[in-house]
Design a protein around this motif. Structure first.
Motif, PDB file in Angstrom:
ATOM      1  N   PRO A  32       0.843  -1.202   0.000  1.00 59.29           N
ATOM      2  CA  PRO A  32       0.000   0.000   0.000  1.00 59.29           C
ATOM      3  C   PRO A  32       0.872   1.243   0.000  1.00 59.29           C
ATOM      4  CG  PRO A  32       0.111  -0.943   2.203  1.00 59.29           C
ATOM      5  CD  PRO A  32       0.810  -1.915   1.284  1.00 59.29           C
ATOM      6  N   PRO A  33       0.351   2.371  -0.459  1.00 61.99           N
ATOM      7  CA  PRO A  33       1.161   3.593  -0.442  1.00 61.99           C
ATOM      8  C   PRO A  33       1.458   4.028   0.981  1.00 61.99           C
ATOM      9  CG  PRO A  33      -1.121   4.094  -0.976  1.00 61.99           C
ATOM     10  CD  PRO A  33      -1.006   2.603  -0.984  1.00 61.99           C
ATOM     11  N   SER A  34       2.604   4.627   1.168  1.00 63.96           N
ATOM     12  CA  SER A  34       2.984   5.134   2.487  1.00 63.96           C
ATOM     13  C   SER A  34       1.940   6.117   3.021  1.00 63.96           C
ATOM     14  CB  SER A  34       4.330   5.842   2.395  1.00 63.96           C
ATOM     15  OG  SER A  34       4.582   6.621   3.544  1.00 63.96           O
ATOM     16  N   ASP A  35       1.758   6.081   4.327  1.00 65.13           N
ATOM     17  CA  ASP A  35       0.854   7.034   4.980  1.00 65.13           C
ATOM     18  C   ASP A  35       1.520   8.393   5.150  1.00 65.13           C
ATOM     19  OD1 ASP A  35      -1.694   7.574   6.326  1.00 65.13           O
ATOM     20  OD2 ASP A  35      -0.464   7.766   8.136  1.00 65.13           O
ATOM     21  N   GLY A  36       2.838   8.450   4.912  1.00 64.44           N
ATOM     22  CA  GLY A  36       3.565   9.707   5.056  1.00 64.44           C
ATOM     23  C   GLY A  36       4.824   9.539   5.870  1.00 64.44           C
ATOM     24  N   SER A  37       5.677  10.533   5.826  1.00 64.19           N
ATOM     25  CA  SER A  37       6.940  10.442   6.552  1.00 64.19           C
ATOM     26  C   SER A  37       7.612  11.814   6.599  1.00 64.19           C
ATOM     27  CB  SER A  37       7.872   9.439   5.862  1.00 64.19           C
ATOM     28  OG  SER A  37       9.032   9.214   6.628  1.00 64.19           O
ATOM     29  N   THR A  38       8.748  11.864   7.244  1.00 69.59           N
ATOM     30  CA  THR A  38       9.637  13.026   7.222  1.00 69.59           C
ATOM     31  C   THR A  38      10.981  12.562   6.694  1.00 69.59           C
ATOM     32  OG1 THR A  38       8.530  14.060   9.112  1.00 69.59           O
ATOM     33  CG2 THR A  38      10.751  14.824   8.597  1.00 69.59           C
ATOM     34  N   LEU A  39      11.498  13.240   5.672  1.00 69.82           N
ATOM     35  CA  LEU A  39      12.764  12.850   5.070  1.00 69.82           C
ATOM     36  C   LEU A  39      13.746  14.014   5.086  1.00 69.82           C
ATOM     37  CD1 LEU A  39      11.684  10.939   1.812  1.00 69.82           C
ATOM     38  CD2 LEU A  39      12.390   9.938   3.989  1.00 69.82           C
ATOM     39  N   THR A  40      15.007  13.708   5.345  1.00 76.34           N
ATOM     40  CA  THR A  40      16.097  14.661   5.160  1.00 76.34           C
ATOM     41  C   THR A  40      16.768  14.298   3.845  1.00 76.34           C
ATOM     42  OG1 THR A  40      16.464  14.901   7.541  1.00 76.34           O
ATOM     43  CG2 THR A  40      18.257  15.572   6.079  1.00 76.34           C
ATOM     44  N   LEU A  41      16.653  15.165   2.852  1.00 81.39           N
ATOM     45  CA  LEU A  41      17.147  14.841   1.514  1.00 81.39           C
ATOM     46  C   LEU A  41      18.670  14.940   1.463  1.00 81.39           C
ATOM     47  CD1 LEU A  41      14.481  16.615  -0.724  1.00 81.39           C
ATOM     48  CD2 LEU A  41      14.388  14.404   0.455  1.00 81.39           C
ATOM     49  N   PHE A  61       6.980   9.466  -2.748  1.00 83.40           N
ATOM     50  CA  PHE A  61       6.192   9.532  -1.520  1.00 83.40           C
ATOM     51  C   PHE A  61       5.619   8.176  -1.132  1.00 83.40           C
ATOM     52  CE2 PHE A  61       5.122  14.080  -2.941  1.00 83.40           C
ATOM     53  CZ  PHE A  61       6.184  14.615  -2.248  1.00 83.40           C
ATOM     54  N   SER A  62       5.050   7.459  -2.110  1.00 83.54           N
ATOM     55  CA  SER A  62       4.332   6.231  -1.791  1.00 83.54           C
ATOM     56  C   SER A  62       5.246   5.136  -1.253  1.00 83.54           C
ATOM     57  CB  SER A  62       3.568   5.717  -3.013  1.00 83.54           C
ATOM     58  OG  SER A  62       4.452   5.399  -4.059  1.00 83.54           O
ATOM     59  N   ALA A  63       6.542   5.243  -1.526  1.00 86.55           N
ATOM     60  CA  ALA A  63       7.514   4.253  -1.049  1.00 86.55           C
ATOM     61  C   ALA A  63       8.437   4.800   0.029  1.00 86.55           C
ATOM     62  CB  ALA A  63       8.346   3.732  -2.208  1.00 86.55           C
ATOM     63  N   ASP A  64       8.246   6.055   0.435  1.00 93.30           N
ATOM     64  CA  ASP A  64       9.142   6.700   1.414  1.00 93.30           C
ATOM     65  C   ASP A  64      10.601   6.554   0.993  1.00 93.30           C
ATOM     66  OD1 ASP A  64       7.063   7.455   3.088  1.00 93.30           O
ATOM     67  OD2 ASP A  64       7.161   5.614   4.278  1.00 93.30           O
ATOM     68  N   LYS A  65      10.873   6.838  -0.284  1.00 94.31           N
ATOM     69  CA  LYS A  65      12.214   6.572  -0.801  1.00 94.31           C
ATOM     70  C   LYS A  65      12.799   7.801  -1.461  1.00 94.31           C
ATOM     71  CE  LYS A  65      14.776   3.399  -3.836  1.00 94.31           C
ATOM     72  NZ  LYS A  65      14.674   2.248  -4.769  1.00 94.31           N
ATOM     73  N   ILE A 354      11.788  17.556   4.501  1.00 91.00           N
ATOM     74  CA  ILE A 354      10.402  17.643   4.044  1.00 91.00           C
ATOM     75  C   ILE A 354       9.524  16.726   4.880  1.00 91.00           C
ATOM     76  CG2 ILE A 354      11.072  18.198   1.674  1.00 91.00           C
ATOM     77  CD1 ILE A 354      10.358  15.302   0.888  1.00 91.00           C
ATOM     78  N   GLU A 355       8.244  17.098   4.956  1.00 95.01           N
ATOM     79  CA  GLU A 355       7.251  16.266   5.632  1.00 95.01           C
ATOM     80  C   GLU A 355       6.070  16.106   4.692  1.00 95.01           C
ATOM     81  OE1 GLU A 355       4.027  16.856   9.203  1.00 95.01           O
ATOM     82  OE2 GLU A 355       6.077  17.519   9.617  1.00 95.01           O
ATOM     83  N   TYR A 356       5.550  14.915   4.579  1.00 96.67           N
ATOM     84  CA  TYR A 356       4.396  14.676   3.718  1.00 96.67           C
ATOM     85  C   TYR A 356       3.453  13.682   4.361  1.00 96.67           C
ATOM     86  CZ  TYR A 356       7.370  10.752   2.352  1.00 96.67           C
ATOM     87  OH  TYR A 356       8.180   9.648   2.382  1.00 96.67           O
ATOM     88  N   LYS A 357       2.180  13.757   3.987  1.00100.09           N
ATOM     89  CA  LYS A 357       1.146  12.934   4.595  1.00100.09           C
ATOM     90  C   LYS A 357       0.117  12.548   3.542  1.00100.09           C
ATOM     91  CE  LYS A 357      -1.174  11.268   8.198  1.00100.09           C
ATOM     92  NZ  LYS A 357      -0.671  10.148   9.035  1.00100.09           N
ATOM     93  N   LEU A 358      -0.261  11.261   3.515  1.00105.31           N
ATOM     94  CA  LEU A 358      -1.285  10.795   2.581  1.00105.31           C
ATOM     95  C   LEU A 358      -2.632  11.384   2.954  1.00105.31           C
ATOM     96  CD1 LEU A 358      -1.886   8.821   0.208  1.00105.31           C
ATOM     97  CD2 LEU A 358      -2.459   7.109   1.939  1.00105.31           C
ATOM     98  N   VAL A 359      -3.269  12.043   1.978  1.00 98.17           N
ATOM     99  CA  VAL A 359      -4.586  12.638   2.191  1.00 98.17           C
ATOM    100  C   VAL A 359      -5.681  11.737   1.620  1.00 98.17           C
ATOM    101  CG1 VAL A 359      -6.053  14.645   1.700  1.00 98.17           C
ATOM    102  CG2 VAL A 359      -3.599  14.964   2.111  1.00 98.17           C
ATOM    103  N   LYS A 360      -5.388  11.122   0.474  1.00 97.34           N
ATOM    104  CA  LYS A 360      -6.345  10.226  -0.163  1.00 97.34           C
ATOM    105  C   LYS A 360      -5.612   9.180  -0.967  1.00 97.34           C
ATOM    106  CE  LYS A 360     -10.330  10.099  -3.291  1.00 97.34           C
ATOM    107  NZ  LYS A 360     -11.206  10.892  -4.200  1.00 97.34           N
ATOM    108  N   LYS A 361      -5.990   7.929  -0.763  1.00 95.53           N
ATOM    109  CA  LYS A 361      -5.384   6.837  -1.517  1.00 95.53           C
ATOM    110  C   LYS A 361      -5.993   6.763  -2.910  1.00 95.53           C
ATOM    111  CE  LYS A 361      -4.595   1.844  -1.299  1.00 95.53           C
ATOM    112  NZ  LYS A 361      -4.836   0.600  -0.506  1.00 95.53           N
TER     113      LYS A 361
END
Length: 362
Positions: A32-41, A61-65, A354-361
């Protein structure tokens, strides 16, 4: 009779076993797609200045990669879609010119043909005419310096290429090159240093529909890995040629900390300005999606997300009034905010957070 019954029994057991075996095969698992994460690029290769970070960083985003790739590791990108297009490396500020004179070959183009050419960004005195050196900053493939590669080999021109020194890239030899189509449906690249008259390198580049482009290094004379597969990235953070206003006109200019989205794979983006709406990054939810205006432009984020430091390198911060809503190629919708990118906002230049969060699958 007993023998016949035994054969029937064996056949029944074999059929039953086979059916059970088929029924117990494990289904293909789709994560399933990631629910979200925080990444340091990871934009830094070693000890280079953060404002000239050596890596481009691709994010899925969907793989937190994240995938970090040295900007100088490639020179040309060959489009894998239906058209035959070749892109320059805007992340090194590479510039090029088409030699349009009749009956010109790689052997006859020489250093004399470069006299008066810079094929580079002038940070001190940029001019609108300099846009002609570079591929369109909006990623429009119908506006590349190298024309569409013709099926008629003789129609394809010789190109002079300055491989670029943008963002601290060491100067390299200028190149002359020619691209034609090959019999396998891909590209043939021939090239050499500008002074070379006979010793040219040939590289065959196949199209691969899993990728937007296949990339070639003129240092190695081979294809190299740059972008992940086109369904496996949503945005890239990088140094690149972009544009700015100078003397009341738009001119090409080298920028740090640019963010481009994967336009060719259908990624779209909405910018949300909290000064113009009651919604914040924290409160934005699925019910708010219909109020967002999604654009296919790859530079909706661009340089808008941050306030740049002054000419002495002081100041600068993430623009906390802005966040973004991004729909990936699979229809998953994420909200994205930038947390930090420079010392004055608690970050490290070259390693934005960056920080991102799944809003809708999707």
């Amino acid at each position: 009779m007993n023998k016949l019954n035994s054969l029937i029994a064996i056949a029944f057991l074999t059929t039953t076993f086979t059916a059970c075996k088929k029924n117990t095969e494990e289904p293909i698992f789709v994560a399933p797609p990631s629910d979200g994460s925080t990444l340091t690029l990871n934009g830094l290769i070693s000890a280079e200045a953060g404002s000239a970070a050596g890596n481009s960083v691709y994010v899925d985003f969907s793989a937190d990669k994240q995938t970090s790739v040295a900007r100088s590791s490639w020179d040309l990108g060959f489009y894998s879609g239906a058209d035959f297009r070749v892109i320059l490396n805007n992340t090194t500020s590479a510039g090029a010119k088409v030699i349009s004179t009749a009956n010109v070959s790689l052997s006859t183009v020489s250093e004399a043909d470069t006299l008066g050419l810079t094929l580079a960004v002038s940070q001190a005195n940029p001019l609108p005419a300099h846009f002609a050196f570079f591929d369109a900053i909006d990623g429009n493939l119908s506006n590349t310096v190298i024309p569409a590669v013709s099926a008629t080999a003789s129609d394809n021109k010789v190109i002079i290429l300055n491989r670029g020194t943008g963002g601290g890239i060491a100067a390299r030899s200028w190149i002359k090159l020619k691209v034609t189509r090959n019999a396998s449906g891909g590209y043939t690249l021939q090239y050499g240093k500008i002074k070379e008259t006979t010793n040219f390198t040939t590289v065959e580049i196949p199209k691969d529909g899993n990728f937007n482009f296949k990339f070639v290094s003129l240092t190695n004379g081979a294809t190299v890995n740059v972008e992940p597969e086109k369904t496996n990235w949503d945005l890239v953070w990088t140094y690149s040629v972009y544009q700015t206003a100078f003397a009341n006109a738009l001119v090409p200019y080298n920028f740090s900390d640019l963010v481009f989205t994967n336009k060719l794979a259908g990624v779209t983006t909405a910018q949300i300005d909290t000064k113009k709406t009651s919604k914040t990054y924290a409160t934005f939810s699925e019910s708010d999606i219909t109020s967002a205006t999604f654009l296919a432009d790859r530079d909706v984020i661009g340089s808008n997300w941050r306030i740049s430091p002054d000419r002495n390198g002081a100041g600068g911060t993430v623009d906390s009034n802005l966040f973004y809503v991004i729909k990936d190629g699979s229809g998953n919708i994420y909200k994205l905010k930038f947390v930090s990118y420079i010392s004055s906002d608690g970050g490290t230049r070259g390693k934005p957070v960056i920080e991102y969060k799944l809003v809708k699958k999707g």
